[in-house]
Motif scaffolding. Structure first.
Motif, short mmCIF file in Angstrom:
data_model
loop_
_atom_site.label_atom_id
_atom_site.label_comp_id
_atom_site.label_asym_id
_atom_site.label_seq_id
_atom_site.Cartn_x
_atom_site.Cartn_y
_atom_site.Cartn_z
N ALA A 141 -9.56 -3.86 -3.77
CA ALA A 141 -10.58 -4.10 -5.00
C ALA A 141 -11.87 -3.58 -4.61
O ALA A 141 -12.62 -3.17 -5.55
N GLU A 165 -11.60 0.37 -5.06
CA GLU A 165 -11.37 0.82 -6.46
C GLU A 165 -13.06 0.54 -7.13
O GLU A 165 -13.33 1.42 -7.85
N GLN A 166 -13.17 -0.63 -6.71
CA GLN A 166 -14.70 -0.76 -7.48
C GLN A 166 -15.78 -0.11 -7.02
O GLN A 166 -16.68 0.26 -7.82
N GLN A 214 -15.85 3.05 -8.78
CA GLN A 214 -16.37 2.92 -10.35
C GLN A 214 -17.77 2.67 -10.35
O GLN A 214 -18.48 3.08 -11.10
N GLU A 229 -17.31 -7.14 -14.96
CA GLU A 229 -16.69 -7.85 -14.02
C GLU A 229 -17.34 -9.38 -13.68
O GLU A 229 -16.64 -10.51 -13.41
N ARG A 237 -15.82 -11.55 -16.23
CA ARG A 237 -14.29 -12.03 -16.03
C ARG A 237 -14.36 -12.79 -14.91
O ARG A 237 -13.47 -13.92 -15.10
N PRO A 279 -21.17 -5.72 -9.81
CA PRO A 279 -19.84 -5.70 -10.33
C PRO A 279 -18.72 -5.62 -8.79
O PRO A 279 -17.73 -6.18 -8.84
N CYS A 338 -18.14 -9.56 -7.64
CA CYS A 338 -17.16 -10.31 -8.72
C CYS A 338 -16.03 -9.84 -8.76
O CYS A 338 -15.01 -10.54 -8.90
N ARG A 339 -15.84 -8.42 -8.62
CA ARG A 339 -14.37 -7.66 -8.68
C ARG A 339 -13.61 -8.51 -7.47
O ARG A 339 -12.30 -8.92 -7.84
N ARG A 370 -12.71 -12.35 -8.02
CA ARG A 370 -11.65 -12.18 -9.05
C ARG A 370 -10.51 -11.99 -8.46
O ARG A 370 -9.49 -12.83 -8.41
N THR A 371 -10.39 -10.99 -7.37
CA THR A 371 -8.98 -10.81 -6.49
C THR A 371 -8.64 -11.84 -5.80
O THR A 371 -7.54 -12.35 -5.52
#
Ligand SMILES: Cc1ncc(COP(=O)(O)O)c(C=O)c1O
Length: 387
Positions: A49, A52-53, A56, A68, A71, A273, A276-277, A280-281
């Protein structure tokens, strides 16, 4: 600055419940960075996570929409039965948001000088407002004048709250931990939160639960208050939510969720982001890997194993726990057990001077639990005979 008295060890890497120091020595982590790394160290999903984040988008600003954040906000509010969330970077900041929210809520209802009930032996953070709310003089000493507007009562004492309520007109909220962590793993009576809820309903107070240490599966429920079946008005989270990335959250429902509006609170980093990503993970992994059930299972096992091993030992005055939040209380100060455990390759903590605190990762397995019981039992027995 020298804000911590550090142990003579530096960790280089980790995997699951294990850490390795710079000399390659392995340690069983029964503290999880103080209830932070519930998924253990270097968890593949967390690592993925983050990578990847980061590739991005790490940060934009709360001036813009943040997918994110939305979410994670949707997931957390749904699971907690709350309506809205404010994201911060730490536990203390999550509590600051809750304190500001309670005060604003009161002022909007015409209460000029609002007070919040807080407990003895509580811990809510190190900012000025949260250290003022904290029930430990050591945390406050030297930082006077403290922030006003907190009324202190003994923990797990409903009568004291009734008395405070009868004596004061300006109480607007209760801010309390469902189980006190820093205060010594203090577990209140089964019906304590239910009674607090009833008092808050009767008096029109907000029930604010500091779940920064108890939340995110730690006690064998996603949130500790779920053991009581009550619904608070405000919940604060941090620690286990990010598994090590700095994130905190203040969740609210009903009228309390509508109090903070544009301009009344904010944070540059809060809810970006990246964090928060990861949050969430963490939530998704806790659920997909059934880590809450594991925490309950391993927690029950540890509690009975320690009761069996140490329950009759002279010098052990109490053994208590809820999920993977356990305390072994001795009849004497025992901080020196921490370096002793370290030298045997075990990470533990001592809080409230006499309470050995265990907060192992939620991924703990049976063999690791057995090793924890065996190593710590020996250490405690030796310590009690030597000291
Ligand atoms: C119950 C509780 N509240 C608040 C805090 C403060 O969190 P932070 O250190 O992230 O500010 C802690 C930290 O130990 C805690 O245990």
């Amino acid at each position: 600055m020298a804000t911590y008295k550090r142990l003579p060890v530096t960790f280089e890497r980790g995997e699951g419940v294990w850490l390795w120091d710079t000399d390659g020595k392995r340690y069983l982590d029964a503290l999880s960075g103080i209830a932070v790394c519930g998924l253990g160290h270097a968890h593949p999903a967390v690592r993925q996570a983050i990578c990847e984040q980061a590739g991005q988008l790490i940060h934009t600003s709360n001036l813009y929409g943040i997918a994110e954040q939305e979410r994670l906000g949707a997931l957390l509010t749904e699971r907690a039965g709350m309506d809205r969330v404010f994201f911060s970077n730490s536990g203390a900041e999550a509590n600051e948001a809750a304190i500001k929210l309670a005060r604003l809520h009161a002022h909007r209802r015409g209460i000029e000088n609002p007070a919040i009930l807080v407990a003895e032996h509580s811990f809510h953070g190190r900012t000025l407002a949260t250290l003022s709310a904290t029930g430990n003089r050591k945390v406050q000493a030297g930082f006077e004048p403290l922030v006003q507007g907190f009324v202190r009562v003994p923990y797990d004492d409903i009568e004291a709250i009734e008395t405070a309520s009868a004596n004061r007109q300006n109480i607007v909220a209760i801010l309390i931990e469902p189980i006190q962590g820093e205060g010594g793993i203090n577990i209140p009576a089964d019906d304590y939160l239910t009674k607090l809820r009833a008092i808050c309903d009767r008096e029109g107070w907000l029930l604010i639960l500091d779940e920064i240490q108890t939340g995110m599966g730690r006690t064998g429920k996603l949130f500790a208050h779920q053991h009581s079946g009550i619904q608070p008005d405000v919940i604060t989270l941090a620690k286990g939510l990010g598994n090590g990335v700095p994130i905190g959250a203040c969740l609210a429902r009903g009228p309390a969720a509508e109090v903070l509006t544009p301009g009344s609170h904010g944070s540059t980093f809060g809810g970006n982001p990246l964090v928060c990503r990861v949050g969430r993970t963490v939530m998704e992994t806790i659920e997909s890997d059934q880590l809450i059930d594991n925490a309950a299972l391993q927690g029950d096992y540890l509690l009975s194993a320690f009761q069996e091993a140490l329950g009759q030992t002279k010098g052990v005055t109490a053994i208590r726990g809820c999920g993977l939040m356990l305390g072994i209380e001795l009849d004497r100060p025992c901080a020196e057990l921490v370096p002793k455990a370290l030298s045997t390759g075990l990470l533990i903590n001592v809080t409230a001077e006499r309470v050995i605190r265990l907060l192992p990762p939620l991924i703990l397995q049976q063999a690791e639990a057995n090793q924890l019981v065996q190593t710590l039992t020996e250490l405690v027995r030796d310590f009690l005979t030597e000291s």
